[in-house]
Design a protein around this motif. Structure first.
Motif, PDB file in Angstrom:
ATOM      1  N   TYR A 184       0.843  -1.203   0.000  1.00 40.67           N
ATOM      2  CA  TYR A 184       0.000   0.000   0.000  1.00 40.67           C
ATOM      3  C   TYR A 184       0.875   1.249   0.000  1.00 40.67           C
ATOM      4  N   GLU A 185       1.904   1.236   0.836  1.00 41.97           N
ATOM      5  CA  GLU A 185       2.786   2.402   0.935  1.00 41.97           C
ATOM      6  C   GLU A 185       3.514   2.657  -0.386  1.00 41.97           C
ATOM      7  N   ARG A 186       3.911   1.601  -1.063  1.00 37.14           N
ATOM      8  CA  ARG A 186       4.573   1.761  -2.368  1.00 37.14           C
ATOM      9  C   ARG A 186       3.598   2.328  -3.401  1.00 37.14           C
ATOM     10  N   ALA A 187       2.357   1.886  -3.320  1.00 38.30           N
ATOM     11  CA  ALA A 187       1.346   2.423  -4.237  1.00 38.30           C
ATOM     12  C   ALA A 187       1.083   3.900  -3.954  1.00 38.30           C
ATOM     13  N   ILE A 188       1.060   4.270  -2.676  1.00 37.46           N
ATOM     14  CA  ILE A 188       0.823   5.660  -2.289  1.00 37.46           C
ATOM     15  C   ILE A 188       1.941   6.555  -2.808  1.00 37.46           C
ATOM     16  N   ILE A 189       3.178   6.087  -2.723  1.00 34.88           N
ATOM     17  CA  ILE A 189       4.317   6.858  -3.237  1.00 34.88           C
ATOM     18  C   ILE A 189       4.150   7.135  -4.727  1.00 34.88           C
ATOM     19  N   LEU A 190       3.710   6.114  -5.485  1.00 36.22           N
ATOM     20  CA  LEU A 190       3.514   6.302  -6.916  1.00 36.22           C
ATOM     21  C   LEU A 190       2.359   7.258  -7.195  1.00 36.22           C
ATOM     22  N   ALA A 191       1.306   7.196  -6.395  1.00 34.83           N
ATOM     23  CA  ALA A 191       0.189   8.127  -6.566  1.00 34.83           C
ATOM     24  C   ALA A 191       0.671   9.565  -6.394  1.00 34.83           C
ATOM     25  N   ARG A 192       1.550   9.778  -5.435  1.00 34.67           N
ATOM     26  CA  ARG A 192       2.118  11.114  -5.216  1.00 34.67           C
ATOM     27  C   ARG A 192       3.002  11.522  -6.390  1.00 34.67           C
ATOM     28  N   THR A 193       3.782  10.569  -6.903  1.00 34.89           N
ATOM     29  CA  THR A 193       4.641  10.853  -8.049  1.00 34.89           C
ATOM     30  C   THR A 193       3.806  11.263  -9.256  1.00 34.89           C
ATOM     31  N   LEU A 194       2.655  10.608  -9.419  1.00 38.91           N
ATOM     32  CA  LEU A 194       1.757  10.921 -10.532  1.00 38.91           C
ATOM     33  C   LEU A 194       0.883  12.139 -10.252  1.00 38.91           C
ATOM     34  N   ALA A 195       1.016  12.702  -9.051  1.00 39.95           N
ATOM     35  CA  ALA A 195       0.191  13.845  -8.644  1.00 39.95           C
ATOM     36  C   ALA A 195      -1.287  13.521  -8.744  1.00 39.95           C
ATOM     37  N   ASP A 196      -1.636  12.268  -8.415  1.00 41.13           N
ATOM     38  CA  ASP A 196      -3.024  11.815  -8.455  1.00 41.13           C
ATOM     39  C   ASP A 196      -3.573  11.843  -7.021  1.00 41.13           C
ATOM     40  N   ASN A 197      -4.100  12.975  -6.640  1.00 37.38           N
ATOM     41  CA  ASN A 197      -4.553  13.165  -5.260  1.00 37.38           C
ATOM     42  C   ASN A 197      -5.690  12.228  -4.874  1.00 37.38           C
ATOM     43  N   LYS A 198      -6.598  11.984  -5.819  1.00 36.95           N
ATOM     44  CA  LYS A 198      -7.736  11.106  -5.523  1.00 36.95           C
ATOM     45  C   LYS A 198      -7.261   9.689  -5.206  1.00 36.95           C
ATOM     46  N   GLN A 199      -6.338   9.197  -6.006  1.00 39.62           N
ATOM     47  CA  GLN A 199      -5.809   7.854  -5.755  1.00 39.62           C
ATOM     48  C   GLN A 199      -5.062   7.821  -4.424  1.00 39.62           C
ATOM     49  N   GLU A 200      -4.310   8.848  -4.156  1.00 41.90           N
ATOM     50  CA  GLU A 200      -3.549   8.884  -2.914  1.00 41.90           C
ATOM     51  C   GLU A 200      -4.483   8.835  -1.704  1.00 41.90           C
ATOM     52  N   VAL A 201      -5.521   9.652  -1.725  1.00 42.89           N
ATOM     53  CA  VAL A 201      -6.474   9.687  -0.611  1.00 42.89           C
ATOM     54  C   VAL A 201      -7.164   8.331  -0.451  1.00 42.89           C
ATOM     55  N   ARG A 202      -7.558   7.740  -1.576  1.00 40.65           N
ATOM     56  CA  ARG A 202      -8.251   6.441  -1.530  1.00 40.65           C
ATOM     57  C   ARG A 202      -7.348   5.358  -0.949  1.00 40.65           C
ATOM     58  N   LEU A 203      -6.085   5.343  -1.380  1.00 37.08           N
ATOM     59  CA  LEU A 203      -5.151   4.325  -0.905  1.00 37.08           C
ATOM     60  C   LEU A 203      -4.812   4.522   0.571  1.00 37.08           C
ATOM     61  N   VAL A 204      -4.632   5.766   0.980  1.00 34.28           N
ATOM     62  CA  VAL A 204      -4.359   6.043   2.395  1.00 34.28           C
ATOM     63  C   VAL A 204      -5.536   5.585   3.251  1.00 34.28           C
ATOM     64  N   ASP A 205      -6.742   5.819   2.762  1.00 33.55           N
ATOM     65  CA  ASP A 205      -7.935   5.388   3.500  1.00 33.55           C
ATOM     66  C   ASP A 205      -7.984   3.862   3.616  1.00 33.55           C
ATOM     67  N   LYS A 206      -7.664   3.156   2.521  1.00 34.22           N
ATOM     68  CA  LYS A 206      -7.662   1.686   2.569  1.00 34.22           C
ATOM     69  C   LYS A 206      -6.628   1.179   3.567  1.00 34.22           C
ATOM     70  N   LEU A 207      -5.453   1.795   3.552  1.00 36.68           N
ATOM     71  CA  LEU A 207      -4.408   1.384   4.487  1.00 36.68           C
ATOM     72  C   LEU A 207      -4.844   1.657   5.921  1.00 36.68           C
ATOM     73  N   THR A 208      -5.415   2.806   6.173  1.00 41.50           N
ATOM     74  CA  THR A 208      -5.873   3.161   7.518  1.00 41.50           C
ATOM     75  C   THR A 208      -6.918   2.182   8.025  1.00 41.50           C
ATOM     76  N   GLN A 209      -7.861   1.844   7.157  1.00 42.56           N
ATOM     77  CA  GLN A 209      -8.913   0.895   7.554  1.00 42.56           C
ATOM     78  C   GLN A 209      -8.336  -0.470   7.877  1.00 42.56           C
ATOM     79  N   MET A 210      -7.335  -0.900   7.079  1.00 41.76           N
ATOM     80  CA  MET A 210      -6.727  -2.208   7.339  1.00 41.76           C
ATOM     81  C   MET A 210      -5.992  -2.206   8.678  1.00 41.76           C
ATOM     82  N   LEU A 211      -5.287  -1.130   8.979  1.00 42.90           N
ATOM     83  CA  LEU A 211      -4.499  -1.077  10.221  1.00 42.90           C
ATOM     84  C   LEU A 211      -5.372  -1.011  11.459  1.00 42.90           C
TER      85      LEU A 211
END
Length: 341
Positions: free
Chosen positions: A312-339
């Protein structure tokens, strides 16, 4: 189409409320704002615009959809000034794909409808068929199944009228998508099978692989895993031979879901490894992101949360690299829910 549990980033598109009835016509779009150019100036402008489109295609292939849009807008300004309708149509096609990759559906539909207006003004029937199919696909993604069905039926009518076999195969395949979205999987399967006969007539491996993937989706939605795996497998082989990376990746995604559903996790991980290698070879950061998220989903499903967190963290880094804020927020939320588990 049935929602994918493991691979939400994979099924984009499907390529929205309708626009206002006052959609700009091709004549409005191409209104000349400048005095006629000399031949040398026209040629220089055309070469500059063509170069921008080529750059946009490279940016899109690498996952930088935002940059693709910027390149297309710059190219369109030039094409408008020199009155090149055909080039405008091609550019709107590319820009629509980029908007859809960014989940900016209204702008994507706007670009597609401008493409359709140009095709109608120039009496380009094949372009009309494909534009209508793309609009239908976009409407379907947004849950407008009835509107999508009417749109693709118009495309099929044109294709039959001009005896365009390629257009008939595409339109029948998309009618299958409409039926599947409405939950009639038996009808969808029949439409896909008919579409395959047209696509094989034209020797169209990309179209054949796409329809096979659609057929695999229908079998998967019906929980028919043996036929799902066989159909996706056929799509993957055809796509690999024809170097059709889009359908190859899509087939792999479907196979990962199907093998995971029947507990064949080693095969699912093997396929994900192939997917990641392919995405890296293509230097497509967005597809790498999808691969990392798919790994995370699978490890989370198996209860291996530390490894899932890493992906998840690796995917979030790529979302930031792509400047895709929506993907970043969605992935962070998925990670938070899992933890929180």
């Amino acid at each position: 189409m049935k929602q994918r549990q493991l691979l939400p980033g994979c099924y984009v598109l499907l390529f929205i409320v309708l626009l206002s009835p006052t959609v700009a016509s091709a004549a409005d779009i191409t209104q000349q704002l400048h005095r006629p150019l000399s031949n040398s100036s026209w040629r220089q402008s055309r070469e500059e615009a063509d170069s921008l489109v080529r750059i946009g295609e490279q940016q899109y292939a690498s996952g930088f959809a935002e940059k693709t849009v910027a390149s297309c807008l710059e190219a369109l300004e030039i094409y408008h000034s020199i009155g090149d309708l055909k080039a405008q149509g091609v550019t709107y096609d590319l820009m629509a794909k980029a908007y859809l990759q960014l989940n900016r559906f209204k702008q994507g539909e706007n670009a597609l409808r401008r493409r359709l207006a140009i095709a109608r003004d120039t009496k380009d029937f094949q372009a009309q068929i494909f534009a209508l199919n793309n609009i239908s696909t976009l409407l379907l993604q947004q849950g407008e199944a009835v509107a999508a069905g009417k749109t693709v039926e118009e495309a099929l009518t044109i294709a039959r009228h001009v005896k365009n076999i390629e257009g008939q195969g595409l339109s029948l395949s998309n009618l299958g998508l409409v039926s599947a979205r409405l939950g009639d999987y038996n009808k969808a399967i029949k439409l896909y099978e008919t579409a395959l006969s047209f696509r094989r007539q034209t020797g169209d491996p990309i179209g054949e692989a796409n329809t096979l993937n659609n057929l695999g989706d229908a079998y998967l939605a019906a929980s028919n895993y043996p036929d799902t795996i066989g159909t996706y497998g056929a799509a993957m082989r055809i796509a690999k031979i024809s170097r059709d990376r889009t359908n190859q990746l899509r087939a792999i995604d479907g196979l990962v879901i199907a093998h995971s559903a029947v507990g064949r996790y080693p095969r699912a991980f093997d396929l994900l490894e192939q997917r990641l290698i392919l995405a890296q070879e293509l230097q497509n950061l967005r597809e790498e992101l999808i691969s990392f998220e798919s790994y995370a989903n699978l490890y989370e499903q198996l209860g291996n949360y530390p490894t899932a967190q890493n992906f998840y963290e690796r995917a979030i880094i790529l979302a930031r690299t792509l400047a895709d804020n929506k993907q970043e927020v969605r992935l962070v939320d998925k990670l938070t829910q899992m933890l929180k588990r």
